[in-house]
Write an enzyme that holds these catalytic residues in place. Sequence first.
Site, PDB file in Angstrom:
ATOM      1  N   CYS A  99      -3.152   1.842   6.393  1.00 30.05           N
ATOM      2  CA  CYS A  99      -3.351   1.185   7.696  1.00 30.05           C
ATOM      3  C   CYS A  99      -3.980   2.135   8.712  1.00 30.05           C
ATOM      4  CB  CYS A  99      -2.032   0.653   8.206  1.00 30.05           C
ATOM      5  SG  CYS A  99      -0.781   1.924   8.272  1.00 30.05           S
ATOM      6  N   ARG A 114      11.211   4.133   5.309  1.00 30.70           N
ATOM      7  CA  ARG A 114      11.116   4.341   6.764  1.00 30.70           C
ATOM      8  C   ARG A 114      11.987   3.327   7.501  1.00 30.70           C
ATOM      9  NH1 ARG A 114       5.115   4.902   9.006  1.00 30.70           N
ATOM     10  NH2 ARG A 114       4.990   2.660   9.147  1.00 30.70           N
ATOM     11  N   GLU A 126       4.502  -3.472  12.423  1.00 28.84           N
ATOM     12  CA  GLU A 126       3.490  -2.431  12.159  1.00 28.84           C
ATOM     13  C   GLU A 126       2.350  -3.136  11.452  1.00 28.84           C
ATOM     14  OE1 GLU A 126       3.697   0.563  13.216  1.00 28.84           O
ATOM     15  OE2 GLU A 126       5.823   0.860  13.617  1.00 28.84           O
ATOM     16  N   ASN A 145       0.811  -1.233   0.000  1.00 27.16           N
ATOM     17  CA  ASN A 145       0.000   0.000   0.000  1.00 27.16           C
ATOM     18  C   ASN A 145       0.839   1.277   0.000  1.00 27.16           C
ATOM     19  OD1 ASN A 145       0.722  -0.374   2.651  1.00 27.16           O
ATOM     20  ND2 ASN A 145      -1.281   0.119   3.493  1.00 27.16           N
ATOM     21  N   GLU A 152       8.163   3.414  14.694  1.00 30.20           N
ATOM     22  CA  GLU A 152       9.070   3.802  13.609  1.00 30.20           C
ATOM     23  C   GLU A 152       8.996   5.305  13.432  1.00 30.20           C
ATOM     24  OE1 GLU A 152       7.598   1.188  10.344  1.00 30.20           O
ATOM     25  OE2 GLU A 152       9.574   0.293  10.488  1.00 30.20           O
TER      26      GLU A 152
HETATM   27  P1  NAP Z   1       0.301  -8.865   4.114  1.00 26.81           P
HETATM   28  O1  NAP Z   1      -0.413  -9.872   3.334  1.00 26.81           O
HETATM   29  O2  NAP Z   1       0.578  -9.143   5.535  1.00 26.81           O
HETATM   30  O3  NAP Z   1       1.661  -8.595   3.310  1.00 26.81           O
HETATM   31  C1  NAP Z   1       2.646  -7.720   3.780  1.00 26.81           C
HETATM   32  C2  NAP Z   1       4.000  -8.241   3.348  1.00 26.81           C
HETATM   33  O4  NAP Z   1       4.227  -9.499   3.971  1.00 26.81           O
HETATM   34  C3  NAP Z   1       4.127  -8.491   1.847  1.00 26.81           C
HETATM   35  O5  NAP Z   1       5.456  -8.239   1.463  1.00 26.81           O
HETATM   36  C4  NAP Z   1       3.823  -9.964   1.734  1.00 26.81           C
HETATM   37  O6  NAP Z   1       4.364 -10.540   0.573  1.00 26.81           O
HETATM   38  C5  NAP Z   1       4.529 -10.459   2.982  1.00 26.81           C
HETATM   39  N1  NAP Z   1       4.096 -11.774   3.429  1.00 26.81           N
HETATM   40  C6  NAP Z   1       2.889 -12.367   3.278  1.00 26.81           C
HETATM   41  N2  NAP Z   1       2.927 -13.608   3.815  1.00 26.81           N
HETATM   42  C7  NAP Z   1       4.180 -13.783   4.311  1.00 26.81           C
HETATM   43  C8  NAP Z   1       4.853 -14.860   4.979  1.00 26.81           C
HETATM   44  N3  NAP Z   1       4.245 -16.013   5.245  1.00 26.81           N
HETATM   45  N4  NAP Z   1       6.150 -14.680   5.312  1.00 26.81           N
HETATM   46  C9  NAP Z   1       6.791 -13.538   5.043  1.00 26.81           C
HETATM   47  N5  NAP Z   1       6.221 -12.491   4.412  1.00 26.81           N
HETATM   48  C10 NAP Z   1       4.922 -12.608   4.065  1.00 26.81           C
HETATM   49  O7  NAP Z   1      -0.409  -7.470   4.145  1.00 26.81           O
HETATM   50  P2  NAP Z   1      -0.953  -6.635   2.917  1.00 26.81           P
HETATM   51  O8  NAP Z   1      -2.268  -7.196   2.561  1.00 26.81           O
HETATM   52  O9  NAP Z   1       0.094  -6.535   1.862  1.00 26.81           O
HETATM   53  O10 NAP Z   1      -1.100  -5.180   3.579  1.00 26.81           O
HETATM   54  C11 NAP Z   1      -2.249  -4.773   4.188  1.00 26.81           C
HETATM   55  C12 NAP Z   1      -2.128  -4.816   5.687  1.00 26.81           C
HETATM   56  O11 NAP Z   1      -0.966  -4.121   6.115  1.00 26.81           O
HETATM   57  C13 NAP Z   1      -3.281  -4.112   6.330  1.00 26.81           C
HETATM   58  O12 NAP Z   1      -3.750  -4.855   7.414  1.00 26.81           O
HETATM   59  C14 NAP Z   1      -2.679  -2.801   6.820  1.00 26.81           C
HETATM   60  O13 NAP Z   1      -3.347  -2.225   7.897  1.00 26.81           O
HETATM   61  C15 NAP Z   1      -1.303  -3.229   7.150  1.00 26.81           C
HETATM   62  N6  NAP Z   1      -0.411  -2.071   7.142  1.00 26.81           N
HETATM   63  C16 NAP Z   1       0.064  -1.629   8.327  1.00 26.81           C
HETATM   64  C17 NAP Z   1       0.882  -0.506   8.361  1.00 26.81           C
HETATM   65  C18 NAP Z   1       1.424  -0.013   9.675  1.00 26.81           C
HETATM   66  O14 NAP Z   1       2.348   0.793   9.642  1.00 26.81           O
HETATM   67  N7  NAP Z   1       0.916  -0.433  10.803  1.00 26.81           N
HETATM   68  C19 NAP Z   1       1.232   0.147   7.184  1.00 26.81           C
HETATM   69  C20 NAP Z   1       0.737  -0.350   5.978  1.00 26.81           C
HETATM   70  C21 NAP Z   1      -0.085  -1.472   5.981  1.00 26.81           C
HETATM   71  P3  NAP Z   1       3.403 -10.968  -0.659  1.00 26.81           P
HETATM   72  O15 NAP Z   1       2.806  -9.739  -1.179  1.00 26.81           O
HETATM   73  O16 NAP Z   1       4.343 -11.624  -1.629  1.00 26.81           O
HETATM   74  O17 NAP Z   1       2.399 -11.921  -0.088  1.00 26.81           O
END
Ligand code: NAP
Length: 509
Positions: free
Chosen positions: A313, A186, A279, A178, A489
């Site tokens: 997020c 960061r 995060e 995103n 962060e």
């Molecule tokens: P996600 O599915 O958790 O993916 C995030 C990252 O983790 C991607 O690089 C993904 O790679 C990787 N990943 C997925 N499964 C993994 C595993 N088993 N081992 C290691 N890495 C793995 O999350 P998303 O759908 O991309 O992002 C949305 C979420 O992120 C939302 O819940 C949002 O709130 C949260 N978010 C939080 C913040 C914060 O600062 N708190 C900021 C931005 C987003 P792949 O794409 O290859 O699966």
Amino acid sequence: MALQLSYRLLGRQLSAGQATRVGRRRLSLLRERALVAGQWTVAADGATFDVINPATDDVIASVPDLGEADAARAVAAAAEAQRSWGQTAPRRRSQLLQAYFRLLEEHGEQLAALLTAEQGKPLAEARAEVAYGAGYIEWFAGEARRIHGEVVDGAAPHKETLMIRQPAGVAALITPWNFPIAMLLRKLGAALACGCAAVAKPAEDTPLSALALAALAEQAGLPPGVLSVLTASRARTPEVGAALCRDPRVAVLSFTGSTAVGKLLYAQCASTVKKLSLELGGNSPFIVFDSADLEKAVAGCMASKFRNSGQTCISTNRILVQAGVYDRFVAALGSVMASQLTAGDGAADGVNLGPLVNNAQLEKVSGLVSESVRQGARQVWPRPGSAAPEGRFYPPTLLTEVTPDMACFREEVFGPVAACARFETEEEALAIANSSDMGLAGYIFTENIAQAWRVSRALECGMVGVNEGLISQPEAAFGGVKLSGLGREGGHYSVEDYTEVKYICFGTK
Ligand code: NAP
């Protein structure tokens, strides 16, 4: 209340083939190889995966689909590079980060174009993300020279008591789609400032931004091996993630993404007891009190709800409006949504609402909206039965008469859906806001200063916007409580994640 809502969906500006060719010509930072151990490389088995423009469905590029062995190679090189990077004078690290910042500024337009192409966000937002992300590099260029320990007077006069800070070691940085530029910068800024080498793993949907950032870091003079970028498809990502978590040479895991994956990585890191920064997801309440300035509240809501099509997020997820201003707020929000939102390909002029990043997101958002409507929410707009937009575009949606038990309040929607509930008292608003397992950000709109303090303190979250919908900045501590994660962060707080404190006791008798 009859809202006359409509929004524009701009047609594609370029044909699929045109978009790809024009894009490629402009994008000299586009890389189709991964950076592993100082080499731009392909996967050992030649596997690749395509990167898709979510607005047009064009294939922008193909990148290597790396696996466990590549992760091990990157970590080995990082561990080797760590020896000298960790010893490099903070002033030199600072200079290098300054050079990197200048390159990011210089290539801002190109980075923004790449970001819009692979992620879908409107160009103006992409530019803002590049500037925001580069701001972390600028900030940490300064911070590199302010990392220090302390000397305290110990219990006995003959013991000099020193605490020094040292680089923690190799850091694995896993980032989401995103904010693929800002989230990586960061983490990377802090890691490099603290003297840590890094191995980054961007999301499958957005590897090109990370590769472009690596190319610029190389140009800035970052020594080989200090940064690797492992591109991997969603199918291979778990293998790469597990390799990074279980490798004892990796000292820090910094992850931004979903709570589900965060929990998995937390567990996988247990065997090597790594330092962790997580995060994770949010479910931010946005509370509008009777005393609020409604114009400010609507503007704050638009900024925090519709930025990145709601895929942020810290997006507003649960809009709670006090009964005395509920009808006026909902009407004003509806008319601003109607007049200000123009959906379309983020590269087209005038667009301020891009597509959702992929089909899974589209299904998730429409599922949560249908379920909420089934549970009794009123879909004011788009009118039920309106034609569904094409492709991955989800229409900006206004739901009213929402209650806390509905799907759109219980889960992070991550889409352009404004869901509004009514409350009577401050206590009730706080009880609803704090009833979530998540605790990332919260927003309150009130002109009552005592209420602003009281509610800011009482909200169970890591960040609060008071009469402000845009709260992220490099100087501040970004992070959440409860299932929204661990650590902070930004500001000087990141230094905790990437350094270890060593206590040295000097006997002077
Ligand atoms: P996600 O599915 O958790 O993916 C995030 C990252 O983790 C991607 O690089 C993904 O790679 C990787 N990943 C997925 N499964 C993994 C595993 N088993 N081992 C290691 N890495 C793995 O999350 P998303 O759908 O991309 O992002 C949305 C979420 O992120 C939302 O819940 C949002 O709130 C949260 N978010 C939080 C913040 C914060 O600062 N708190 C900021 C931005 C987003 P792949 O794409 O290859 O699966």
